[in-house]
Write a protein that holds these residues in place. Structure first.
Motif, PDB file in Angstrom:
ATOM      1  N   THR A 100      45.989 -18.450   9.649  1.00 42.77           N
ATOM      2  CA  THR A 100      47.103 -18.085   8.775  1.00 42.77           C
ATOM      3  C   THR A 100      48.222 -19.116   8.858  1.00 42.77           C
ATOM      4  N   GLU A 101      48.538 -19.572  10.081  1.00 44.99           N
ATOM      5  CA  GLU A 101      49.622 -20.539  10.225  1.00 44.99           C
ATOM      6  C   GLU A 101      49.293 -21.842   9.519  1.00 44.99           C
ATOM      7  N   ARG A 102      48.051 -22.287   9.596  1.00 45.59           N
ATOM      8  CA  ARG A 102      47.680 -23.521   8.900  1.00 45.59           C
ATOM      9  C   ARG A 102      47.783 -23.357   7.380  1.00 45.59           C
ATOM     10  N   ALA A 103      47.446 -22.156   6.887  1.00 47.13           N
ATOM     11  CA  ALA A 103      47.556 -21.910   5.450  1.00 47.13           C
ATOM     12  C   ALA A 103      49.008 -21.991   4.982  1.00 47.13           C
ATOM     13  N   ILE A 104      49.949 -21.619   5.855  1.00 44.48           N
ATOM     14  CA  ILE A 104      51.375 -21.669   5.497  1.00 44.48           C
ATOM     15  C   ILE A 104      51.792 -23.095   5.144  1.00 44.48           C
ATOM     16  N   TRP A 105      51.138 -24.092   5.766  1.00 44.37           N
ATOM     17  CA  TRP A 105      51.481 -25.484   5.492  1.00 44.37           C
ATOM     18  C   TRP A 105      51.279 -25.843   4.018  1.00 44.37           C
ATOM     19  N   ALA A 106      50.422 -25.101   3.317  1.00 40.80           N
ATOM     20  CA  ALA A 106      50.087 -25.439   1.930  1.00 40.80           C
ATOM     21  C   ALA A 106      50.916 -24.651   0.914  1.00 40.80           C
ATOM     22  N   LEU A 107      51.811 -23.779   1.363  1.00 45.74           N
ATOM     23  CA  LEU A 107      52.461 -22.834   0.453  1.00 45.74           C
ATOM     24  C   LEU A 107      53.753 -23.366  -0.158  1.00 45.74           C
ATOM     25  N   ASP A 108      53.945 -23.024  -1.431  1.00 44.68           N
ATOM     26  CA  ASP A 108      55.246 -23.164  -2.080  1.00 44.68           C
ATOM     27  C   ASP A 108      56.031 -21.859  -1.967  1.00 44.68           C
ATOM     28  N   PHE A 109      55.296 -20.727  -2.014  1.00 44.88           N
ATOM     29  CA  PHE A 109      55.909 -19.405  -1.916  1.00 44.88           C
ATOM     30  C   PHE A 109      55.014 -18.515  -1.063  1.00 44.88           C
ATOM     31  N   ALA A 110      55.630 -17.529  -0.424  1.00 44.83           N
ATOM     32  CA  ALA A 110      54.881 -16.573   0.380  1.00 44.83           C
ATOM     33  C   ALA A 110      55.147 -15.160  -0.116  1.00 44.83           C
ATOM     34  N   ILE A 111      54.095 -14.354  -0.112  1.00 45.06           N
ATOM     35  CA  ILE A 111      54.214 -12.922  -0.381  1.00 45.06           C
ATOM     36  C   ILE A 111      54.013 -12.218   0.957  1.00 45.06           C
ATOM     37  N   LEU A 112      55.057 -11.633   1.490  1.00 37.97           N
ATOM     38  CA  LEU A 112      54.952 -10.904   2.756  1.00 37.97           C
ATOM     39  C   LEU A 112      54.728  -9.437   2.419  1.00 37.97           C
ATOM     40  N   LEU A 113      53.558  -8.935   2.795  1.00 35.95           N
ATOM     41  CA  LEU A 113      53.157  -7.586   2.438  1.00 35.95           C
ATOM     42  C   LEU A 113      53.497  -6.625   3.578  1.00 35.95           C
ATOM     43  N   ILE A 114      54.141  -5.524   3.245  1.00 36.24           N
ATOM     44  CA  ILE A 114      54.529  -4.512   4.226  1.00 36.24           C
ATOM     45  C   ILE A 114      53.840  -3.198   3.874  1.00 36.24           C
ATOM     46  N   SER A 115      53.233  -2.569   4.848  1.00 39.15           N
ATOM     47  CA  SER A 115      52.668  -1.245   4.627  1.00 39.15           C
ATOM     48  C   SER A 115      53.805  -0.230   4.566  1.00 39.15           C
ATOM     49  N   GLY A 116      53.893   0.508   3.461  1.00 39.96           N
ATOM     50  CA  GLY A 116      54.971   1.476   3.295  1.00 39.96           C
ATOM     51  C   GLY A 116      54.930   2.604   4.293  1.00 39.96           C
ATOM     52  N   THR A 117      53.765   2.862   4.874  1.00 35.00           N
ATOM     53  CA  THR A 117      53.651   3.948   5.845  1.00 35.00           C
ATOM     54  C   THR A 117      53.866   3.479   7.274  1.00 35.00           C
ATOM     55  N   ASP A 118      53.732   2.176   7.525  1.00 28.52           N
ATOM     56  CA  ASP A 118      53.866   1.654   8.892  1.00 28.52           C
ATOM     57  C   ASP A 118      55.163   0.878   9.109  1.00 28.52           C
ATOM     58  N   GLY A 119      55.739   0.344   8.042  1.00 29.29           N
ATOM     59  CA  GLY A 119      56.949  -0.454   8.190  1.00 29.29           C
ATOM     60  C   GLY A 119      56.661  -1.811   8.800  1.00 29.29           C
ATOM     61  N   VAL A 120      57.681  -2.424   9.369  1.00 31.70           N
ATOM     62  CA  VAL A 120      57.555  -3.758   9.964  1.00 31.70           C
ATOM     63  C   VAL A 120      56.834  -3.652  11.304  1.00 31.70           C
ATOM     64  N   GLN A 121      55.700  -4.352  11.416  1.00 28.08           N
ATOM     65  CA  GLN A 121      54.932  -4.368  12.652  1.00 28.08           C
ATOM     66  C   GLN A 121      55.269  -5.629  13.460  1.00 28.08           C
ATOM     67  N   ALA A 122      54.792  -5.672  14.705  1.00 30.94           N
ATOM     68  CA  ALA A 122      55.092  -6.810  15.574  1.00 30.94           C
ATOM     69  C   ALA A 122      54.591  -8.111  14.961  1.00 30.94           C
ATOM     70  N   HIS A 123      53.370  -8.087  14.396  1.00 29.16           N
ATOM     71  CA  HIS A 123      52.807  -9.309  13.812  1.00 29.16           C
ATOM     72  C   HIS A 123      53.560  -9.716  12.552  1.00 29.16           C
ATOM     73  N   THR A 124      54.144  -8.727  11.845  1.00 28.45           N
ATOM     74  CA  THR A 124      54.941  -9.037  10.659  1.00 28.45           C
ATOM     75  C   THR A 124      56.134  -9.910  11.034  1.00 28.45           C
ATOM     76  N   LYS A 125      56.778  -9.591  12.148  1.00 32.98           N
ATOM     77  CA  LYS A 125      57.921 -10.384  12.601  1.00 32.98           C
ATOM     78  C   LYS A 125      57.492 -11.799  12.956  1.00 32.98           C
ATOM     79  N   THR A 126      56.312 -11.936  13.550  1.00 35.67           N
ATOM     80  CA  THR A 126      55.803 -13.273  13.871  1.00 35.67           C
ATOM     81  C   THR A 126      55.580 -14.089  12.597  1.00 35.67           C
ATOM     82  N   LEU A 127      54.981 -13.456  11.588  1.00 31.91           N
ATOM     83  CA  LEU A 127      54.727 -14.145  10.319  1.00 31.91           C
ATOM     84  C   LEU A 127      56.035 -14.550   9.643  1.00 31.91           C
ATOM     85  N   PHE A 128      57.017 -13.667   9.649  1.00 34.42           N
ATOM     86  CA  PHE A 128      58.305 -13.977   9.022  1.00 34.42           C
ATOM     87  C   PHE A 128      58.972 -15.150   9.740  1.00 34.42           C
ATOM     88  N   SER A 129      58.822 -15.194  11.069  1.00 33.02           N
ATOM     89  CA  SER A 129      59.380 -16.305  11.842  1.00 33.02           C
ATOM     90  C   SER A 129      58.709 -17.630  11.475  1.00 33.02           C
TER      91      SER A 129
END
Length: 856
Positions: free
Chosen positions: A84-113
């Protein structure tokens, strides 16, 4: 201009489902695929279908209302976070998907960072908004608290206006904010717009797709100048196709490339593919914004930058567990290792290594799921049955205190000295490099070379021989020789400087830690808290969930990595643990680790700390703790003032040579005396001898002088890979775009002029291997020769054969930038000139001729 979007999320948030919905609404798919049914468009691998998870990042290319888009679906499981991190190198934009029933998870914070570190504009889609228990206000507040206060619903323009002064003025004046103002705020990462919906039921996906189209149009217009800019691209993925064939996935950030063109590293592009799912189209040219796969290059690596793009730094997410591969069949480990290196090419974080003394192969892996996937690939693709055995955690080291490392490399006819200040950084900082030395003292090209050598390998510490991290390297001094310094000399000096500093200051051990989240029955929370404390971990106050409790914290990987089995046992299967965000911090039991590993830094011959000085014409090893007493450049820590540094000759008394001389006359006499008479005894009867004097004298001899045979110079040939040179020569490429024959004719004219200025026999070789029925043909063009190869024979093959057959008879030089061809030709004993170097040589010769005859 194409824009690239990536979907990132915690596992099971609905990433692939959203990808399917976007492609369906864009008209790419006739039906919505399902992950659980194995019919998803982008989950094409058999293991992805069987497990219902995304393992590999894959692109889908489509057009929506005239805008070209590339969508990358990325893995959500933490075991594949490096993909996933290597794929970020190719991005112009990111869609960060959040589960409405789970909210922000630990891995979500890592991805946002990670998106923040890579400065990727991010749009948030809250999925599963149709499910019972979804609370929009709760999730929005969760985003603001755990990710950014700039997360606002796209429909809430009042809150959006608070993030930007110009937006506020526009809102107060018109009671609404224009789309372009919002697009600019997103591009500047001042705003993270939020849209809610349901990917499974296709709710609000069309609204989301419209926003993607709008901001992509805006971005494309702003970046349209990149289409005609100098070429730049970055490699984000390598994929093995078997039989020594591979795909190099790149994102073009500027300019363009064409089939049969050359990459800046000299490798030829045989094919350009645009993938969409598991299908691809071949194209002749790729332009800025495109995500393509190249066939042909064999020495590229993930993170490599081309043209105007620099190489990427190391991954932020790296494995922390080491595994040994044990074979379950009759496979010989030594023979299997080269085959397994194909996986290392795809993912360098695997760090596949062969231990010669133990005759074992080790991998660095993220966790259990990754080991299962990899074992399946090893069996399927290589036919090897094996298993992984855990071999412990991966430690790192950092320097204890600031120190100036000094490395000196001065065997005969070589010279380089490097001074590097090393300082500890906060944990998680990685490696930083800068320069603080005047170009008057050390030329910029040498400073850049030292920087390259600092970053080109993992330097190891002195406590247990683990890779060092969290260190800032500052180049503070150095010296090169005007005649005798080569690039490799600074490599040796740099490595020795780093090692000398580490030996002097010492290193401390860092061990990996995991963020953990444990959910279990409330009556058993005390047991978990005790276990975490015994591991050396820490935790927050437990959260009561009504009959259950949730505890979060940080613990060493060595203790918590296998805690799942213990938790399941004493909770009778009711306890769950999630580990995330592996990071490094100070080791709790360093002495135990040092004793267990038993590393001796003085005995590590691959990482010498001592330096090489020249004394009386011979190289002398100086121990690391004496290098600073003998170095030629004053240490930065001892410089009393900048003025004194510039006014006083730099430690000239210690040098064996000045700028314009290499050795003093006495040393030269000594070298010649030893070299000329080293095979004579102490008391020869005839010839030269010393007797009691230090000066040689001549005694009677019956020696009869015989003149050496005349050695005739070998005829010199210059072989030119014609099309390779044309593609590398900008002015010839311009002609090539109009007419191939014109470019070839212009090249022949240039070579003819070059022949007139040299004593080469020039042969220009052109590919005709695709011309049906063509036989090899040779003809003269003015004063040079041209050769067209036969069908099924490339220019590379012709040159290699000519060099092999005539390399001993003639003095052959080959002009090419084809890397593989260079290796073969070197083995045949020929000289090599890269296309770029030859272009410079032609220009230099022409200028020299103009000056000599005063031609203007």
């Amino acid at each position: 201009m194409n824009t690239t979007w990536g979907i990132l999320a915690h596992v099971d948030a609905g990433k692939t489902t959203l990808s399917e919905a976007i492609l369906y609404n864009a008209g790419v798919l006739a039906d919505l695929g399902r992950v659980d049914k194995g019919s998803a468009f982008l989950d094409t691998d058999e293991q992805e279908k069987n497990r219902g998870i995304t393992i590999f990042s894959k692109p889908a290319v489509f057009e929506y209302m005239g805008q070209k888009l590339t969508l990358l679906d990325t893995p959500g499981h933490v075991d594949f976070a490096t993909e996933t991190e290597r794929a970020i190198w190719a991005l112009d934009f990111a869609i960060l998907l959040i589960s409405g029933t789970d909210g922000v998870q630990a891995h979500t914070k890592t991805l946002f960072s990670l998106l923040e570190k890579n400065n990727v504009p991010t749009i948030i889609f809250i999925n599963k908004a149709d499910m019972a228990g979804f609370n929009q206000d709760f999730v929005i507040n969760d985003l603001k608290e755990k990710l950014s206060k700039s997360c606002h619903l796209l429909s809430n323009q009042e809150d959006i206006a608070m993030e930007d002064e110009a937006a506020m003025e526009e809102y107060l004046e018109k009671e609404q904010i224009s789309n372009y103002r919002i697009y600019d705020m997103v591009l500047d990462r001042k705003l993270f717009p939020v849209i809610t919906g349901s990917a499974l039921k296709n709710e609000n996906v069309d609204e989301f797709l419209s926003f993607m189209k709008g901001i992509s149009d805006h971005y494309s217009n702003e970046k349209s100048g990149l289409l005609n800019a100098d070429f730049g691209a970055k490699v984000y993925k390598i994929e093995s196709l078997g039989r020594d064939s591979r795909l190099t996935f790149i994102k073009l950030s500027a300019g363009s490339i064409k089939v049969k063109g050359l990459l800046p590293n000299g490798e030829k592009i045989d094919q350009i593919r645009i993938y969409s799912g598991n299908k691809y189209n071949q194209v002749d040219e790729a332009k800025a914004g495109d995500v393509v796969a190249l066939v042909g290059p064999k020495n590229t690596f993930a993170g490599e930058g081309f043209g105007t793009v620099e190489n990427r730094p190391e991954l932020n997410i790296t494995p922390v567990l080491k595994y040994k591969l044990e074979f379950l069949d009759d496979t010989i480990p030594r023979l299997a290792y080269p085959k397994l290196m194909a996986f290392n090419d795809e993912d360098a974080s695997l760090n596949v290594k062969w231990n010669e003394s133990l005759e074992e192969i080790t991998f660095n892996l993220m966790g259990e799921v990754q080991t299962e996937i990899l074992l399946n690939r090893i069996e399927t693709e290589l036919g090897i049955k094996a298993k992984f055995t855990e071999a412990g955690v991966l430690y790192k080291e950092t320097i204890k205190e600031p120190v100036e490392g000094v490395g000196h490399f001065e065997p005969l006819r070589h010279y380089a000295e490097a001074h590097i200040l090393m300082e500890p950084l906060p944990t998680g900082s990685g490696i930083e490099v800068e320069s603080n030395v005047s170009t008057d003292d050390l030329a910029l090209n040498w400073q850049r070379l030292i920087t390259t050598h600092i970053l080109e390998r993992e330097h190891v510490g002195t406590a247990i021989g683990a890779p060092i991290t969290d260190v800032k390297f500052t180049i503070v001094g150095g010296r090169a020789h005007i005649k005798h310094t080569e690039g490799g000399d600074f490599r040796e000096a740099t490595y020795r400087a780093i090692r000398q500093g580490l030996m002097e200051a010492g290193t401390e051990i860092l061990e990996p830690y995991f963020d953990f989240e444990i959910t279990l029955p409330s009556n058993q929370i005390g047991r978990v808290m005790t276990d975490i404390e015994n591991m050396g971990g820490s935790f927050e106050v437990p959260e009561d969930l009504g009959g259950e409790s949730r505890i979060t914290g940080v613990a060493p990987a060595v203790g918590i990595r296998n805690y799942q089995a213990t938790l399941v046992t004493f909770t009778k299967g009711m306890g769950q643990i999630a580990l995330n965000n592996a990071h490094y911090d100070i080791c709790k039991n360093p002495q135990e680790v040092i004793d267990a590993i038993g590393y001796n830094p003085e005995a590590d011959i691959d990482n010498p700390a001592d330096s090489v000085f020249c004394s009386h014409g011979a190289g002398v090893i100086v121990p690391w703790n004496q290098v600073k007493e003998k170095c030629h450049v004053p240490c930065f820590e001892n410089k009393d003032s900048i003025d004194e540094m510039y006014d006083t000759p730099i430690n000239m008394k210690r040098m064996n040579h000045g700028v314009d001389e290499w050795l003093d006359p006495d040393e030269i006499d000594n070298i010649l005396r030893m070299a000329t008479h080293s095979n004579h005894g102490k008391n020869p009867k005839k010839g030269w001898h010393y007797g009691d004097s230090s000066r040689p004298r001549r005694v009677d001899s019956d020696y009869v002088y015989t003149a050496p045979k005349e050695v005739k110079p070998r005829q010199k040939y210059l072989l030119v890979d014609g099309y390779n040179l044309i593609y590398a020569w900008p002015e010839l490429k311009e002609v090539l775009n109009v007419n191939l024959d014109g470019a070839r004719g212009k090249l022949l004219d240039i070579l003819s002029n070059y022949k007139a200025m040299t004593d080469y026999e020039v042969i220009a070789v052109f590919d005709a291997y695709k011309v049906k029925g063509h036989e090899v043909s040779a003809s003269d063009y003015l004063n040079i020769h041209q050769v067209f190869t036969a069908e099924a024979q490339t220019a590379d093959a012709y040159i290699e054969r000519f060099t092999h057959e005539h390399g001993k008879k003639y003095d052959i030089t080959v002009v090419t930038s084809d890397y593989l061809e260079q290796i073969i030709i070197r083995g045949a004993g020929a000289r090599l000139i890269s296309s770029r170097e030859f272009i410079e040589e032609v220009s230099r010769r022409a200028n020299q001729l103009r000056e000599e005859y005063d031609i203007k």
